[in-house]
Motif scaffolding. Structure first.
Motif, short mmCIF file in Angstrom:
data_model
loop_
_atom_site.label_atom_id
_atom_site.label_comp_id
_atom_site.label_asym_id
_atom_site.label_seq_id
_atom_site.Cartn_x
_atom_site.Cartn_y
_atom_site.Cartn_z
N PRO A 1 -2.85 12.38 2.03
CA PRO A 1 -1.75 11.84 2.83
C PRO A 1 -1.12 12.91 3.72
O PRO A 1 -0.94 14.06 3.28
CB PRO A 1 -0.76 11.35 1.77
CG PRO A 1 -1.58 11.09 0.56
CD PRO A 1 -2.67 12.13 0.59
N SER B 1 -4.58 8.89 10.45
CA SER B 1 -4.15 7.76 11.28
C SER B 1 -3.90 8.19 12.71
O SER B 1 -4.30 7.51 13.66
CB SER B 1 -2.88 7.12 10.71
OG SER B 1 -3.13 6.58 9.43
N THR C 1 -6.91 -0.32 7.99
CA THR C 1 -5.86 0.32 7.21
C THR C 1 -5.34 -0.68 6.19
O THR C 1 -5.38 -1.89 6.42
CB THR C 1 -4.71 0.83 8.10
OG1 THR C 1 -3.75 1.51 7.28
CG2 THR C 1 -4.04 -0.27 8.86
N LEU C 2 -4.86 -0.19 5.09
CA LEU C 2 -4.35 -1.06 4.04
C LEU C 2 -2.84 -0.94 3.87
O LEU C 2 -2.26 -1.68 3.09
CB LEU C 2 -5.04 -0.73 2.71
CG LEU C 2 -6.57 -0.84 2.71
CD1 LEU C 2 -7.14 -0.37 1.39
CD2 LEU C 2 -7.01 -2.25 3.04
N ASP C 3 -2.23 -0.04 4.60
CA ASP C 3 -0.81 0.20 4.35
C ASP C 3 0.09 0.19 5.58
O ASP C 3 1.25 0.57 5.52
CB ASP C 3 -0.64 1.52 3.61
CG ASP C 3 -1.11 2.71 4.42
OD1 ASP C 3 -1.72 2.52 5.48
OD2 ASP C 3 -0.88 3.85 3.96
N THR C 4 -0.43 -0.27 6.73
CA THR C 4 0.36 -0.27 7.95
C THR C 4 0.28 -1.65 8.60
O THR C 4 -0.80 -2.21 8.74
CB THR C 4 -0.16 0.79 8.94
OG1 THR C 4 -0.26 2.05 8.27
CG2 THR C 4 0.76 0.95 10.12
N SER C 5 1.42 -2.17 9.02
CA SER C 5 1.45 -3.49 9.66
C SER C 5 0.87 -3.42 11.07
O SER C 5 0.90 -2.36 11.70
CB SER C 5 2.89 -4.02 9.72
OG SER C 5 3.62 -3.29 10.69
N GLU D 1 3.34 -2.01 13.58
CA GLU D 1 3.51 -0.55 13.46
C GLU D 1 2.33 0.19 14.09
O GLU D 1 2.50 1.22 14.75
CB GLU D 1 3.65 -0.16 11.98
CG GLU D 1 4.01 1.29 11.75
CD GLU D 1 5.43 1.64 12.15
OE1 GLU D 1 5.69 2.84 12.36
OE2 GLU D 1 6.28 0.74 12.27
#
Length: 90
Positions: free
Chosen positions: A44, A49, A70-74, A77
């Motif tokens: 991280p 990204s 991606t699994l964690d960003t809308s 965003e």
């Protein structure tokens, strides 16, 4: 009498896509190979990204296909972040 034999040299040249980052393109000898799959992984905060979004934004201007997973960003965003690197509405 001296005879010269011409040798044909065949080289394989792979076309490259710019990463959108000048120094990285220099390191990669022009960018990522066209029609290749690139996996970017790391801890991280290492810039995965950012690198991916900058590369995709750079390619949008020349109609290069890309997939961003991606699994964690809308989606909102992602769009907001990519707009930092250029016009993505083309």
């Amino acid at each position: 009498m001296v005879l010269y034999q011409q040798k044909e040299i065949i080289t394989s040249v792979r076309m490259k896509n710019s990463t959108g980052i000048k120094k990285l393109d220099e390191i990669l000898d022009g960018g990522f190979p066209i029609n290749s799959t690139i996996l970017i992984r790391g801890s991280p905060g290492t810039g995965k990204s950012t690198l991916s979004q900058q590369f995709i934004t750079s390619g949008l201007g020349s109609s290069q296909p890309a997939v961003y997973i991606t699994l964690d960003t809308s989606p909102d965003e992602i769009v907001k972040n990519m707009k930092r690197f250029g016009d993505i509405d083309k």
